[in-house]
Design an enzyme around this catalytic site. Sequence first.
Site, PDB file in Angstrom:
ATOM      1  N   ASP A  97       0.808  -1.345  -0.005  1.00  6.33           N
ATOM      2  CA  ASP A  97       0.165  -0.270   0.128  1.00  6.33           C
ATOM      3  C   ASP A  97       0.755   1.160   0.042  1.00  6.33           C
ATOM      4  O   ASP A  97       0.556   2.044  -0.656  1.00  6.33           O
ATOM      5  CB  ASP A  97      -0.871  -0.017   1.431  1.00  6.33           C
ATOM      6  N   PHE A 149       0.006  11.254   7.819  1.00  3.83           N
ATOM      7  CA  PHE A 149      -0.474   9.987   7.848  1.00  3.83           C
ATOM      8  C   PHE A 149      -1.672   9.526   7.152  1.00  3.83           C
ATOM      9  O   PHE A 149      -2.761  10.408   7.251  1.00  3.83           O
ATOM     10  CB  PHE A 149      -0.722   9.605   9.354  1.00  3.83           C
TER      11      PHE A 149
HETATM   12  P1  5GP Z   1       8.102   1.499   6.168  1.00  9.17           P
HETATM   13  O1  5GP Z   1       8.832   0.326   6.788  1.00  9.17           O
HETATM   14  O2  5GP Z   1       8.132   1.783   4.921  1.00  9.17           O
HETATM   15  O3  5GP Z   1       8.550   2.803   6.984  1.00  9.17           O
HETATM   16  O4  5GP Z   1       6.575   1.473   6.406  1.00  9.17           O
HETATM   17  C1  5GP Z   1       5.767   0.746   5.562  1.00  9.17           C
HETATM   18  C2  5GP Z   1       4.552   0.586   6.538  1.00  9.17           C
HETATM   19  O5  5GP Z   1       4.124   1.459   7.529  1.00  9.17           O
HETATM   20  C3  5GP Z   1       3.248   0.297   5.472  1.00  9.17           C
HETATM   21  O6  5GP Z   1       3.246  -0.989   5.036  1.00  9.17           O
HETATM   22  C4  5GP Z   1       2.081   0.804   6.460  1.00  9.17           C
HETATM   23  O7  5GP Z   1       1.661  -0.192   7.234  1.00  9.17           O
HETATM   24  C5  5GP Z   1       2.700   1.811   7.562  1.00  9.17           C
HETATM   25  N1  5GP Z   1       2.650   3.056   6.952  1.00  9.17           N
HETATM   26  C6  5GP Z   1       3.560   4.066   6.484  1.00  9.17           C
HETATM   27  N2  5GP Z   1       2.942   5.296   6.399  1.00  9.17           N
HETATM   28  C7  5GP Z   1       1.504   5.217   6.716  1.00  9.17           C
HETATM   29  C8  5GP Z   1       0.778   5.987   6.367  1.00  9.17           C
HETATM   30  O8  5GP Z   1       0.586   7.201   6.095  1.00  9.17           O
HETATM   31  N3  5GP Z   1      -0.635   5.447   6.789  1.00  9.17           N
HETATM   32  C9  5GP Z   1      -0.635   4.265   7.068  1.00  9.17           C
HETATM   33  N4  5GP Z   1      -1.986   3.790   7.395  1.00  9.17           N
HETATM   34  N5  5GP Z   1       0.309   3.478   7.240  1.00  9.17           N
HETATM   35  C10 5GP Z   1       1.570   3.955   6.966  1.00  9.17           C
END
Ligand code: 5GP
Length: 172
Positions: A97, A149
Amino acid sequence: MPELIPVLKKNDINNMVAQVARRISSDYQDHELILIGVLKGAFVFLSDLMRHLSIPVQVDFVRVASYGSDTSSSGRINLTKAIEIDVKNKDILVVEDIVDTGLTLSYIIDYLKSFNPKTVRVCVLLDKRERRQAKVKIDYACHEVTEGFLVGYGLDYNEGYRDLPEIYHLQF
Ligand code: 5GP
């Protein structure tokens, strides 16, 4: 109560998904493609994406738990659901996502590579490129976002908002 500020409408999302699906269908003509969705957030995007593709695909899922605050991951990641399809010598497309620090995708790519697939590429709906910490190549990104977010269209906050058909900025 946090406020929901509209970011992407149904029509925007539909156009983006259709466009990326055309690219993927063309790039993977005559390949045996396996889509690996990252649970839970990517299931809505994946289900729309696969129905826009004009090539046959197989589908599987992984799930990871990442420990951190409510709105950002710490980088301490655990696999909580393994793949079930044999991906050896197959082309894999990870469907996620949103990519933020890149730590989650980087972990998942390393995990999938351990099964010796032919190729592993990545397709994300939303790319928070500015906050990247891990070097991870995003082969297909539908939309770049800079801050905030986001919730809706599968994306949650404390398991809420996933069911919203559009994408919102959740302002606390
Ligand atoms: P990363 O490991 O790239 O920092 O984070 C990825 C995961 O963090 C995504 O799969 C998601 O679950 C969560 N995440 C990161 N940014 C957002 C956001 O803006 N909204 C939501 N709902 N989840 C996020």
